[in-house]
Design an enzyme around this catalytic site. Structure first.
Site, PDB file in Angstrom:
ATOM      1  N   SER A   1      47.117  86.693  37.325  1.00 47.41           N
ATOM      2  CA  SER A   1      46.411  86.268  36.118  1.00 47.41           C
ATOM      3  C   SER A   1      46.295  87.426  35.139  1.00 47.41           C
ATOM      4  CB  SER A   1      45.006  85.812  36.526  1.00 47.41           C
ATOM      5  OG  SER A   1      44.188  85.703  35.401  1.00 47.41           O
TER       6      SER A   1
ATOM      7  N   LYS B   1      42.634  88.676  42.468  1.00 43.41           N
ATOM      8  CA  LYS B   1      44.015  88.716  41.959  1.00 43.41           C
ATOM      9  C   LYS B   1      44.531  90.159  41.966  1.00 43.41           C
ATOM     10  CE  LYS B   1      44.687  84.396  41.238  1.00 43.41           C
ATOM     11  NZ  LYS B   1      45.582  83.695  42.156  1.00 43.41           N
TER      12      LYS B   1
ATOM     13  N   TYR C   1      36.677  86.694  41.205  1.00 42.52           N
ATOM     14  CA  TYR C   1      37.966  85.995  41.171  1.00 42.52           C
ATOM     15  C   TYR C   1      39.058  86.951  40.652  1.00 42.52           C
ATOM     16  CZ  TYR C   1      41.770  83.311  39.130  1.00 42.52           C
ATOM     17  OH  TYR C   1      43.026  82.874  38.764  1.00 42.52           O
TER      18      TYR C   1
HETATM   19  P1  NAD Z   1      44.475  74.344  41.340  1.00 40.02           P
HETATM   20  O1  NAD Z   1      43.105  74.467  41.883  1.00 40.02           O
HETATM   21  O2  NAD Z   1      44.828  73.118  40.592  1.00 40.02           O
HETATM   22  O3  NAD Z   1      45.554  74.547  42.515  1.00 40.02           O
HETATM   23  C1  NAD Z   1      45.306  75.364  43.631  1.00 40.02           C
HETATM   24  C2  NAD Z   1      45.584  74.522  44.865  1.00 40.02           C
HETATM   25  O4  NAD Z   1      45.320  75.317  46.029  1.00 40.02           O
HETATM   26  C3  NAD Z   1      44.689  73.296  44.954  1.00 40.02           C
HETATM   27  O5  NAD Z   1      45.491  72.145  45.130  1.00 40.02           O
HETATM   28  C4  NAD Z   1      43.802  73.561  46.171  1.00 40.02           C
HETATM   29  O6  NAD Z   1      43.485  72.364  46.867  1.00 40.02           O
HETATM   30  C5  NAD Z   1      44.677  74.499  46.982  1.00 40.02           C
HETATM   31  N1  NAD Z   1      43.926  75.375  47.885  1.00 40.02           N
HETATM   32  C6  NAD Z   1      42.802  76.091  47.608  1.00 40.02           C
HETATM   33  N2  NAD Z   1      42.430  76.769  48.702  1.00 40.02           N
HETATM   34  C7  NAD Z   1      43.344  76.515  49.665  1.00 40.02           C
HETATM   35  C8  NAD Z   1      43.494  76.925  51.026  1.00 40.02           C
HETATM   36  N3  NAD Z   1      42.613  77.764  51.602  1.00 40.02           N
HETATM   37  N4  NAD Z   1      44.528  76.447  51.743  1.00 40.02           N
HETATM   38  C9  NAD Z   1      45.416  75.593  51.177  1.00 40.02           C
HETATM   39  N5  NAD Z   1      45.322  75.156  49.911  1.00 40.02           N
HETATM   40  C10 NAD Z   1      44.299  75.623  49.162  1.00 40.02           C
HETATM   41  O7  NAD Z   1      44.737  75.642  40.440  1.00 40.02           O
HETATM   42  P2  NAD Z   1      45.917  75.965  39.432  1.00 40.02           P
HETATM   43  O8  NAD Z   1      45.364  75.977  38.067  1.00 40.02           O
HETATM   44  O9  NAD Z   1      47.099  75.136  39.748  1.00 40.02           O
HETATM   45  O10 NAD Z   1      46.185  77.479  39.834  1.00 40.02           O
HETATM   46  C11 NAD Z   1      47.222  77.842  40.739  1.00 40.02           C
HETATM   47  C12 NAD Z   1      47.179  79.341  40.938  1.00 40.02           C
HETATM   48  O11 NAD Z   1      47.330  79.980  39.664  1.00 40.02           O
HETATM   49  C13 NAD Z   1      45.864  79.864  41.512  1.00 40.02           C
HETATM   50  O12 NAD Z   1      46.157  80.911  42.402  1.00 40.02           O
HETATM   51  C14 NAD Z   1      45.132  80.376  40.310  1.00 40.02           C
HETATM   52  O13 NAD Z   1      44.232  81.382  40.636  1.00 40.02           O
HETATM   53  C15 NAD Z   1      46.275  80.906  39.455  1.00 40.02           C
HETATM   54  N6  NAD Z   1      45.947  80.980  38.028  1.00 40.02           N
HETATM   55  C16 NAD Z   1      45.509  79.869  37.381  1.00 40.02           C
HETATM   56  C17 NAD Z   1      45.143  79.953  36.029  1.00 40.02           C
HETATM   57  C18 NAD Z   1      44.618  78.744  35.307  1.00 40.02           C
HETATM   58  O14 NAD Z   1      44.008  78.920  34.244  1.00 40.02           O
HETATM   59  N7  NAD Z   1      44.836  77.522  35.786  1.00 40.02           N
HETATM   60  C19 NAD Z   1      45.270  81.174  35.342  1.00 40.02           C
HETATM   61  C20 NAD Z   1      45.743  82.281  36.031  1.00 40.02           C
HETATM   62  C21 NAD Z   1      46.095  82.179  37.385  1.00 40.02           C
HETATM   63  N1  UFG Z   2      35.255  77.913  26.125  1.00 39.97           N
HETATM   64  C1  UFG Z   2      34.282  77.333  25.341  1.00 39.97           C
HETATM   65  N2  UFG Z   2      33.592  76.290  25.861  1.00 39.97           N
HETATM   66  C2  UFG Z   2      33.821  75.799  27.111  1.00 39.97           C
HETATM   67  C3  UFG Z   2      34.829  76.398  27.909  1.00 39.97           C
HETATM   68  C4  UFG Z   2      35.523  77.478  27.374  1.00 39.97           C
HETATM   69  O1  UFG Z   2      34.027  77.754  24.211  1.00 39.97           O
HETATM   70  O2  UFG Z   2      33.134  74.854  27.525  1.00 39.97           O
HETATM   71  C5  UFG Z   2      36.009  79.038  25.554  1.00 39.97           C
HETATM   72  C6  UFG Z   2      35.800  80.326  26.333  1.00 39.97           C
HETATM   73  O3  UFG Z   2      34.681  81.004  25.854  1.00 39.97           O
HETATM   74  C7  UFG Z   2      37.109  81.054  26.076  1.00 39.97           C
HETATM   75  C8  UFG Z   2      38.137  79.933  25.905  1.00 39.97           C
HETATM   76  O4  UFG Z   2      37.389  78.745  25.657  1.00 39.97           O
HETATM   77  O5  UFG Z   2      37.023  81.744  24.884  1.00 39.97           O
HETATM   78  C9  UFG Z   2      38.991  79.724  27.133  1.00 39.97           C
HETATM   79  O6  UFG Z   2      38.131  79.635  28.266  1.00 39.97           O
HETATM   80  P1  UFG Z   2      38.659  79.192  29.688  1.00 39.97           P
HETATM   81  O7  UFG Z   2      37.486  79.160  30.611  1.00 39.97           O
HETATM   82  O8  UFG Z   2      39.488  77.971  29.583  1.00 39.97           O
HETATM   83  O9  UFG Z   2      39.674  80.363  30.072  1.00 39.97           O
HETATM   84  P2  UFG Z   2      39.448  81.941  30.186  1.00 39.97           P
HETATM   85  O10 UFG Z   2      40.293  82.571  29.132  1.00 39.97           O
HETATM   86  O11 UFG Z   2      38.036  82.306  30.243  1.00 39.97           O
HETATM   87  O12 UFG Z   2      40.037  82.221  31.643  1.00 39.97           O
HETATM   88  C10 UFG Z   2      41.331  81.764  32.002  1.00 39.97           C
HETATM   89  C11 UFG Z   2      41.361  81.318  33.448  1.00 39.97           C
HETATM   90  C12 UFG Z   2      41.185  82.473  34.369  1.00 39.97           C
HETATM   91  C13 UFG Z   2      42.112  83.561  34.039  1.00 39.97           C
HETATM   92  C14 UFG Z   2      42.022  83.951  32.583  1.00 39.97           C
HETATM   93  C15 UFG Z   2      43.112  84.927  32.269  1.00 39.97           C
HETATM   94  O13 UFG Z   2      40.350  80.374  33.703  1.00 39.97           O
HETATM   95  O14 UFG Z   2      41.517  82.037  35.662  1.00 39.97           O
HETATM   96  O15 UFG Z   2      42.236  82.786  31.773  1.00 39.97           O
HETATM   97  O16 UFG Z   2      43.079  85.322  30.961  1.00 39.97           O
HETATM   98  F1  UFG Z   2      41.821  84.647  34.786  1.00 39.97           F
END
Ligand code: NAD
Ligand code: UFG
Length: 337
Positions: free
Chosen positions: A127, A156, A152
């Site tokens: 991330s 990472k 979190y």
């Molecule tokens: P998500 O929650 O939709 O997918 C993660 C999946 O992992 C889920 O289906 C969950 O059931 C499964 N899981 C959780 N714990 C587990 C375990 N112990 N064993 C087996 N399965 C397990 O999340 P996502 O948005 O698809 O994110 C995927 C990856 O990308 C994650 O590692 C997340 O941290 C990373 N990531 C996501 C974002 C974002 O904004 N979505 C940003 C940066 C990094």
């Molecule tokens: N926001 C609002 N209202 C809400 C939710 C979010 O104003 O109800 C704003 C936040 O303040 C932020 C933006 O929308 O400015 C995006 O917020 P998110 O929570 O969607 O995402 P973040 O940028 O905070 O974090 C995301 C992922 C993290 C990751 C990070 C990396 O959730 O997992 O991007 O940059 F680590």
């Protein structure tokens, strides 16, 4: 003929499911493992409907090393794409041990199985949060680990280090670490999208709940940041572009560790996202300005040049595509009910 078999951990989740679709479309055989903590089993049916291929699915928790070993014993995988883990920033502040335990131990169990069963190719979901509070645009040569504001984010950062150490100890290992910016949007079919279990935390899932009337209005966290309109700026990337970035990374895997940002390089503010959603839906989105959210940074966006230069990958879809596909996904969900 299928190219080679890929194990996707967390493959019924948001990003994993879209990546499964792109991998199958590119000719790879895919097997999915997930404990369904934050996703649903019927995602497998949807992947099958989109691609015409039903991936093998096993409900397994990464914490269950014996069950994980059985998956590897039967699997003959060429590569692992590791998405599984917990990702709610706020929850990680309240329950740090849960995050350290599941994200770290889950990954260590996975790496143990990879080494035991001779699977030496890994793509990992990291991330942009590892960059901490440095000024954007963020590039891969910048230091990491300073100013990370939540457990979190630390998981990472720690997993990146664990993967680097494994690659030093096992030179036959190849790992690509992908640092995602803010994934949004849904597959153009409307069949898969972001569908978290429980209350959402991220901006787009909350906007979707407001549009569906399940949450009365969006609270915008602060309009007094040093940004063009005062609201926070992020690098929103269409999840299908992100998924295609994984295919590009897979095709370029080579020994040692490689790290890439997956972002668009363009920042958009919260108010711009609200406006884009309203324009796409033809209806205003109820919102109000509230105080800042702890830990939020004013501006986060990628320098995406390295992935373009080395992987030949570049995000192609824009914010209008992200909104259109999110709305299409919502309509498809509503039509089912
Ligand atoms: P998500 O929650 O939709 O997918 C993660 C999946 O992992 C889920 O289906 C969950 O059931 C499964 N899981 C959780 N714990 C587990 C375990 N112990 N064993 C087996 N399965 C397990 O999340 P996502 O948005 O698809 O994110 C995927 C990856 O990308 C994650 O590692 C997340 O941290 C990373 N990531 C996501 C974002 C974002 O904004 N979505 C940003 C940066 C990094
Ligand atoms: N926001 C609002 N209202 C809400 C939710 C979010 O104003 O109800 C704003 C936040 O303040 C932020 C933006 O929308 O400015 C995006 O917020 P998110 O929570 O969607 O995402 P973040 O940028 O905070 O974090 C995301 C992922 C993290 C990751 C990070 C990396 O959730 O997992 O991007 O940059 F680590």
């Amino acid at each position: 003929m299928a190219k080679s078999k890929i194990l996707i951990t967390g493959g019924t989740g948001y990003i994993g499911s879209h990546t499964a679709v792109e991998l199958i479309n590119a000719g790879y055989e895919v097997e999915i493992l997930d404990n369904l903590y934050n996703s649903k089993r019927n995602v497998i049916d949807k992947i099958a409907k989109i691609t015409g291929v039903r991936p093998k699915f096993t409900e397994v928790d990464l914490m269950d090393l014996a069950a994980l070993k059985r998956v590897f014993a039967e699997g003959e995988f060429a590569t692992v794409m590791h998405f599984a883990g917990l990702k709610a920033v706020g929850e990680s502040v309240e329950q740090p041990l849960k995050y350290y335990e599941i994200n770290l131990e889950g990954t260590i169990n996975l790496l143990k199985c990879m080494l035991e069963y001779g699977v030496h190719r890994l793509v990992f979901s990291s991330s942009a949060t590892v960059y901490g509070d440095q000024p954007a645009p963020l590039n891969e040569t910048m230091p990491t680990g300073s100013g990370i504001s939540n457990p979190y984010g630390w998981t990472k950062w720690m997993i990146e280090q664990i993967i680097k150490d494994v690659c030093v100890a096992h030179p036959e290992f190849s790992a690509t670490i992908l640092r995602y910016f803010n994934p949004v949007g849904a597959h153009q079919s409307g069949l898969i999208g972001e569908d978290p279990n429980g209350r959402p935390n991220n901006l787009m899932p909350i906007i979707m709940k407001v549009a569906q009337g399940e949450i009365p209005e969006l609270s915008i966290y602060g309009n007094d940041y040093d940004t063009p309109d005062g609201t926070c700026v992020r690098d929103y990337i269409h999840v299908v572009d992100l998924a295609r970035g994984h295919v590009a990374a897979l095709e370029d895997l080579r020994s040692g560790v490689k790290i890439y940002n997956l972002g668009t390089g363009k920042g958009a503010s919260v108010l711009e996202m609200v406006k884009a959603f309203s324009q796409a839906s033809g209806r205003p989105l109820p919102h109000k300005i509230v105080g800042r959210r702890a830990g939020d940074l004013a501006e986060v966006y990628a320098d995406p040049k390295k992935a373009q230069a080395e992987l030949g990958w570049k995000a192609k879809l824009d914010i209008d595509d992200m909104m259109k596909d999110t709305l299409n996904y919502l309509e498809c969900q509503d039509a089912k009910e």
